[in-house]
Design a protein around this motif. Sequence first.
Motif, short mmCIF file in Angstrom:
data_model
loop_
_atom_site.label_atom_id
_atom_site.label_comp_id
_atom_site.label_asym_id
_atom_site.label_seq_id
_atom_site.Cartn_x
_atom_site.Cartn_y
_atom_site.Cartn_z
N TYR A 199 0.80 -1.22 0.00
CA TYR A 199 0.00 0.00 0.00
C TYR A 199 0.83 1.28 0.00
O TYR A 199 0.32 2.33 -0.36
CB TYR A 199 -0.94 0.00 1.21
CG TYR A 199 -1.95 -1.11 1.17
CD1 TYR A 199 -2.96 -1.12 0.21
CD2 TYR A 199 -1.91 -2.17 2.07
CE1 TYR A 199 -3.89 -2.14 0.16
CE2 TYR A 199 -2.84 -3.18 2.04
CZ TYR A 199 -3.83 -3.17 1.07
OH TYR A 199 -4.74 -4.18 1.02
N GLN A 200 2.09 1.20 0.39
CA GLN A 200 2.92 2.39 0.42
C GLN A 200 3.67 2.57 -0.89
O GLN A 200 4.87 2.84 -0.91
CB GLN A 200 3.89 2.33 1.61
CG GLN A 200 3.20 2.41 2.94
CD GLN A 200 4.17 2.26 4.10
OE1 GLN A 200 5.38 2.24 3.92
NE2 GLN A 200 3.64 2.15 5.32
N PRO A 224 -4.65 3.39 6.78
CA PRO A 224 -3.53 4.22 7.24
C PRO A 224 -2.19 3.89 6.57
O PRO A 224 -1.24 4.67 6.69
CB PRO A 224 -3.47 3.93 8.74
CG PRO A 224 -4.85 3.48 9.10
CD PRO A 224 -5.32 2.73 7.91
N GLN A 225 -2.10 2.75 5.86
CA GLN A 225 -0.87 2.39 5.17
C GLN A 225 -0.72 3.11 3.84
O GLN A 225 0.40 3.20 3.31
CB GLN A 225 -0.84 0.87 4.93
CG GLN A 225 -0.89 0.02 6.18
CD GLN A 225 0.44 -0.05 6.89
OE1 GLN A 225 1.46 0.36 6.35
NE2 GLN A 225 0.43 -0.56 8.11
N VAL A 226 -1.80 3.65 3.29
CA VAL A 226 -1.76 4.28 1.97
C VAL A 226 -1.02 5.61 2.08
O VAL A 226 -1.31 6.42 2.97
CB VAL A 226 -3.19 4.48 1.43
CG1 VAL A 226 -3.16 5.16 0.08
CG2 VAL A 226 -3.90 3.13 1.33
N THR A 227 -0.09 5.86 1.15
CA THR A 227 0.73 7.07 1.21
C THR A 227 0.71 7.91 -0.05
O THR A 227 1.03 9.10 0.00
CB THR A 227 2.19 6.71 1.52
OG1 THR A 227 2.67 5.83 0.51
CG2 THR A 227 2.30 6.03 2.88
N ASP A 228 0.36 7.32 -1.21
CA ASP A 228 0.45 8.06 -2.47
C ASP A 228 -0.73 7.70 -3.36
O ASP A 228 -0.83 6.56 -3.83
CB ASP A 228 1.77 7.72 -3.18
CG ASP A 228 2.05 8.63 -4.37
OD1 ASP A 228 1.14 9.38 -4.78
OD2 ASP A 228 3.18 8.59 -4.89
N LEU A 258 -1.11 9.89 4.38
CA LEU A 258 -0.89 10.32 3.02
C LEU A 258 0.27 11.31 2.94
O LEU A 258 0.37 12.24 3.74
CB LEU A 258 -2.15 10.98 2.45
CG LEU A 258 -3.17 10.08 1.75
CD1 LEU A 258 -4.37 10.90 1.30
CD2 LEU A 258 -2.55 9.38 0.55
N LYS A 259 1.11 11.10 1.94
CA LYS A 259 2.20 12.04 1.67
C LYS A 259 2.01 12.77 0.35
O LYS A 259 2.66 13.80 0.12
CB LYS A 259 3.53 11.29 1.67
CG LYS A 259 3.87 10.67 3.00
CD LYS A 259 5.21 9.94 2.95
CE LYS A 259 5.54 9.32 4.29
NZ LYS A 259 6.84 8.58 4.26
N SER A 260 1.14 12.24 -0.49
CA SER A 260 0.85 12.87 -1.78
C SER A 260 -0.56 12.51 -2.19
O SER A 260 -0.91 11.32 -2.27
CB SER A 260 1.85 12.42 -2.85
OG SER A 260 1.52 12.96 -4.11
#
Length: 347
Positions: A199-200, A224-228, A258-260
């Motif tokens: 997911y990351q 909560p594991q999704v980042t992009d 999320l970072k993006s």
Amino acid sequence: MAASSASVPATLPAKRKRAPVSRYIDDADLERVDDSAYGSGSDVEADEVEDEELPDGDSVYGSRKKSSKTNTRKSKAKKRSKFTPSRPKKPQKPFEFMSLPAELRDYIYELALVDPERITVVSKTKAYRRTVARGAISDNGNGFYSGRSRGYHRRRYINLDDDEDVDESQEPELDPKQLIPALLAVNKQIRAEATGYLYQQSIILEDTMALHTFLAAIGPANRPQVTDLTIRAWGTGRGTHKAMNVAALTLLSTCTSLKSFNLDCEIGWLREPKNLARQLYRDGHYFFEAYGAANGNKDAAVEVLALNEWNFDRDHYYNYRKSASQLPQPEEFKVKFQTELRKLLGC
């Protein structure tokens, strides 16, 4: 004395007495002999005895002419012995994957769960249920979606337009890398170690409907594991697709890592910076507020949000009611948009 001693012959040793052995066997004795005795007690195998008559008086004890029936039975037994199944192999011990070093396990997780070309997700229907699957996403030729009907985009996905010119010089697109998400179901430790690899990574979704279905499918434990995330189409019109904007961004409120978050699409008609900020806040205020609370800053979501340049381009004035000269330049547009969004978030 010498002459007399030489004339006396030396005494010979006595001969060992043996019982007389008869080389002849009566017919009555032959009838009492069992056939099986010849095969085990005789030095001459039954199969090796030539099928011929011996002269009288020269027959060898333990050998006689065998019947063809006995020879056939023994030859069949020899043939069967050639095909006797081998002994079953000893069961091999299972490979102890968890005994590998952590660095090697991480490398295996990356090979099994990460696609270097990014994952593209489209909406599907399976057994009358809405779901998502990996699939190719195409645009309308301008690098973004223009808000046309979903059916138009679906036709573009499967390339039904045979009249479209095809550049033969281009290399054919390769099939996406086959991932193995079933690895996460082996045990709890592997799931805890490898979930982030799946997911990351960069995930591109067809539209907000695919985003809603994707987040619902992975469940609250994995969100909560999704980042992009990248969204390629914004819901428009007065039907279900526009309503999915609110529903998808509401589920997105649990993606606090999320970072993006890239809206690589056209968000309605071209409009002023304030109106664009109010549109996004109206559809996604649950996400903006939850993300800010989780990260300790009310405007934290503004920093990770990115919009397609088309939303700031004054050249698309035909979608704007006023003159294009009244719109600010792209850089100034971005600043005013972010300022208005921060104001709505109470910063």
